[in-house]
Design a protein around this motif. Structure first.
Motif, PDB file in Angstrom:
ATOM      1  N   ARG A 144       0.833  -1.205   0.000  1.00  0.00           N
ATOM      2  CA  ARG A 144       0.000   0.000   0.000  1.00  0.00           C
ATOM      3  C   ARG A 144       0.868   1.256   0.000  1.00  0.00           C
ATOM      4  O   ARG A 144       2.021   1.226   0.387  1.00  0.00           O
ATOM      5  CB  ARG A 144      -0.929   0.001   1.191  1.00  0.00           C
ATOM      6  CG  ARG A 144      -0.227   0.051   2.509  1.00  0.00           C
ATOM      7  CD  ARG A 144      -1.191  -0.163   3.678  1.00  0.00           C
ATOM      8  NE  ARG A 144      -0.535   0.029   4.931  1.00  0.00           N
ATOM      9  CZ  ARG A 144       0.281  -0.821   5.513  1.00  0.00           C
ATOM     10  NH1 ARG A 144       0.571  -1.940   4.922  1.00  0.00           N
ATOM     11  NH2 ARG A 144       0.827  -0.555   6.677  1.00  0.00           N
ATOM     12  N   THR A 145       0.265   2.346  -0.434  1.00  0.00           N
ATOM     13  CA  THR A 145       0.915   3.649  -0.404  1.00  0.00           C
ATOM     14  C   THR A 145       0.458   4.365   0.854  1.00  0.00           C
ATOM     15  O   THR A 145      -0.738   4.463   1.116  1.00  0.00           O
ATOM     16  CB  THR A 145       0.520   4.473  -1.643  1.00  0.00           C
ATOM     17  OG1 THR A 145       0.867   3.723  -2.802  1.00  0.00           O
ATOM     18  CG2 THR A 145       1.256   5.788  -1.668  1.00  0.00           C
ATOM     19  N   VAL A 146       1.408   4.833   1.652  1.00  0.00           N
ATOM     20  CA  VAL A 146       1.095   5.489   2.919  1.00  0.00           C
ATOM     21  C   VAL A 146       1.796   6.833   2.995  1.00  0.00           C
ATOM     22  O   VAL A 146       2.813   7.059   2.350  1.00  0.00           O
ATOM     23  CB  VAL A 146       1.516   4.616   4.128  1.00  0.00           C
ATOM     24  CG1 VAL A 146       0.723   3.338   4.179  1.00  0.00           C
ATOM     25  CG2 VAL A 146       2.995   4.322   4.118  1.00  0.00           C
ATOM     26  N   GLN A 147       1.223   7.736   3.801  1.00  0.00           N
ATOM     27  CA  GLN A 147       1.863   9.007   4.118  1.00  0.00           C
ATOM     28  C   GLN A 147       2.715   8.775   5.360  1.00  0.00           C
ATOM     29  O   GLN A 147       2.216   8.324   6.383  1.00  0.00           O
ATOM     30  CB  GLN A 147       0.802  10.071   4.424  1.00  0.00           C
ATOM     31  CG  GLN A 147       0.016  10.512   3.237  1.00  0.00           C
ATOM     32  CD  GLN A 147       0.798  11.478   2.377  1.00  0.00           C
ATOM     33  OE1 GLN A 147       1.637  12.226   2.848  1.00  0.00           O
ATOM     34  NE2 GLN A 147       0.530  11.446   1.081  1.00  0.00           N
ATOM     35  N   GLN A 148       3.994   9.064   5.259  1.00  0.00           N
ATOM     36  CA  GLN A 148       4.893   8.873   6.393  1.00  0.00           C
ATOM     37  C   GLN A 148       6.157   9.692   6.178  1.00  0.00           C
ATOM     38  O   GLN A 148       6.406  10.138   5.062  1.00  0.00           O
ATOM     39  CB  GLN A 148       5.246   7.403   6.568  1.00  0.00           C
ATOM     40  CG  GLN A 148       6.131   6.843   5.481  1.00  0.00           C
ATOM     41  CD  GLN A 148       6.509   5.392   5.745  1.00  0.00           C
ATOM     42  OE1 GLN A 148       5.757   4.641   6.330  1.00  0.00           O
ATOM     43  NE2 GLN A 148       7.694   5.019   5.291  1.00  0.00           N
ATOM     44  N   PRO A 149       6.954   9.881   7.228  1.00  0.00           N
ATOM     45  CA  PRO A 149       8.251  10.536   7.011  1.00  0.00           C
ATOM     46  C   PRO A 149       9.151   9.635   6.157  1.00  0.00           C
ATOM     47  O   PRO A 149       9.273   8.446   6.414  1.00  0.00           O
ATOM     48  CB  PRO A 149       8.823  10.683   8.423  1.00  0.00           C
ATOM     49  CG  PRO A 149       7.652  10.569   9.333  1.00  0.00           C
ATOM     50  CD  PRO A 149       6.669   9.691   8.645  1.00  0.00           C
ATOM     51  N   VAL A 150       9.725  10.211   5.117  1.00  0.00           N
ATOM     52  CA  VAL A 150      10.616   9.479   4.220  1.00  0.00           C
ATOM     53  C   VAL A 150      11.938  10.231   4.129  1.00  0.00           C
ATOM     54  O   VAL A 150      12.003  11.434   4.372  1.00  0.00           O
ATOM     55  CB  VAL A 150      10.007   9.292   2.811  1.00  0.00           C
ATOM     56  CG1 VAL A 150       8.777   8.414   2.871  1.00  0.00           C
ATOM     57  CG2 VAL A 150       9.671  10.621   2.171  1.00  0.00           C
ATOM     58  N   ARG A 151      12.978   9.514   3.774  1.00  0.00           N
ATOM     59  CA  ARG A 151      14.296  10.127   3.634  1.00  0.00           C
ATOM     60  C   ARG A 151      14.372  10.892   2.319  1.00  0.00           C
ATOM     61  O   ARG A 151      13.934  10.414   1.294  1.00  0.00           O
ATOM     62  CB  ARG A 151      15.359   9.056   3.716  1.00  0.00           C
ATOM     63  CG  ARG A 151      15.383   8.408   5.083  1.00  0.00           C
ATOM     64  CD  ARG A 151      16.290   7.243   5.133  1.00  0.00           C
ATOM     65  NE  ARG A 151      17.674   7.722   5.102  1.00  0.00           N
ATOM     66  CZ  ARG A 151      18.702   6.920   5.107  1.00  0.00           C
ATOM     67  NH1 ARG A 151      18.534   5.623   5.107  1.00  0.00           N
ATOM     68  NH2 ARG A 151      19.925   7.408   5.086  1.00  0.00           N
ATOM     69  N   TRP A 152      14.953  12.082   2.383  1.00  0.00           N
ATOM     70  CA  TRP A 152      15.094  12.936   1.209  1.00  0.00           C
ATOM     71  C   TRP A 152      16.384  12.557   0.498  1.00  0.00           C
ATOM     72  O   TRP A 152      17.478  12.714   1.041  1.00  0.00           O
ATOM     73  CB  TRP A 152      15.097  14.394   1.642  1.00  0.00           C
ATOM     74  CG  TRP A 152      15.170  15.375   0.539  1.00  0.00           C
ATOM     75  CD1 TRP A 152      14.163  15.740  -0.298  1.00  0.00           C
ATOM     76  CD2 TRP A 152      16.316  16.123   0.146  1.00  0.00           C
ATOM     77  NE1 TRP A 152      14.621  16.672  -1.188  1.00  0.00           N
ATOM     78  CE2 TRP A 152      15.937  16.921  -0.937  1.00  0.00           C
ATOM     79  CE3 TRP A 152      17.614  16.196   0.603  1.00  0.00           C
ATOM     80  CZ2 TRP A 152      16.812  17.787  -1.559  1.00  0.00           C
ATOM     81  CZ3 TRP A 152      18.484  17.050  -0.027  1.00  0.00           C
ATOM     82  CH2 TRP A 152      18.075  17.837  -1.092  1.00  0.00           C
TER      83      TRP A 152
END
Length: 186
Positions: free
Chosen positions: A117-125
């Motif tokens: 699934r696609t989730v909203q979360q903190p991701v590394r830039w």
């Protein structure tokens, strides 16, 4: 001369939205094009390698063969690093999904995927320690283990939101086709 890196572009020109974009489903394929940040970093690394190779040639012409071999080894490491950087990302086939990072590769068979699934979360830039809020395609396994496959702020999808959505949809379509669990919706 065939240019296999262009097949990802042609794969999405299909008129059938349900069809998987590749003919041979047994071959490992990246369901998206490498991003400009990844290609640019690899090009700069290869440019650096060309200067190091030139330096190795000059060192060899000067008669210091030990130094030339060491410099040639450094150039080979830079070239291998650039090629590995271009291979990084998510790959799919009939066998499963594969997450290739710089130093390791993890393969998960479709039968072991409990949800995708696609989730909203903190991701590394850009893979750096700094995190930002973004979208990520997350794969869950039966033991509760999570594997982040793609994010919209990595080197492939930074400033390419439509490409991230298309790649996530394509990986979910592969899961729906070959996985035992139904793909989760957004």
């Amino acid at each position: 001369m065939p240019l296999p890196f262009l097949t990802a572009d042609r794969a999405f020109d299909t008129t059938d939205p349900v069809a998987l974009p590749f003919d041979d489903h047994d071959e490992w394929r990246r369901p998206y094009r490498p991003g400009s940040w990844r290609v640019g970093a690899a090009a700069l690394a290869l440019l650096l390698a060309s200067f190091v190779l030139l330096a190795a040639m000059i060192i060899a012409a000067a008669g210091t063969f030990g130094g030339a071999v060491a410099t040639l080894g450094v150039a080979a490491l830079v070239i291998v690093g650039a090629l590995r950087m271009l291979r990084m990302g998510a790959w799919v086939s009939r066998a499963g999904v594969r997450r290739v990072s710089f130093f390791s590769t993890r393969t998960v068979p479709w039968a072991k995927v409990t949800s995708l699934r696609t989730v909203q979360q903190p991701v590394r830039w850009l893979g750096l320690p700094r995190t930002v809020q973004g979208q990520a395609l997350v794969l869950d396994r039966p033991a509760g283990e999570r594997l982040l496959l793609l994010s919209d702020h990595d080197a492939d999808f930074l400033s390419r939101v439509e490409a991230f959505d298309r790649a996530a949809d394509t990986v979910e379509a592969w899961n729906a086709e070959y996985g035992t669990a139904p793909a989760a919706t957004r």
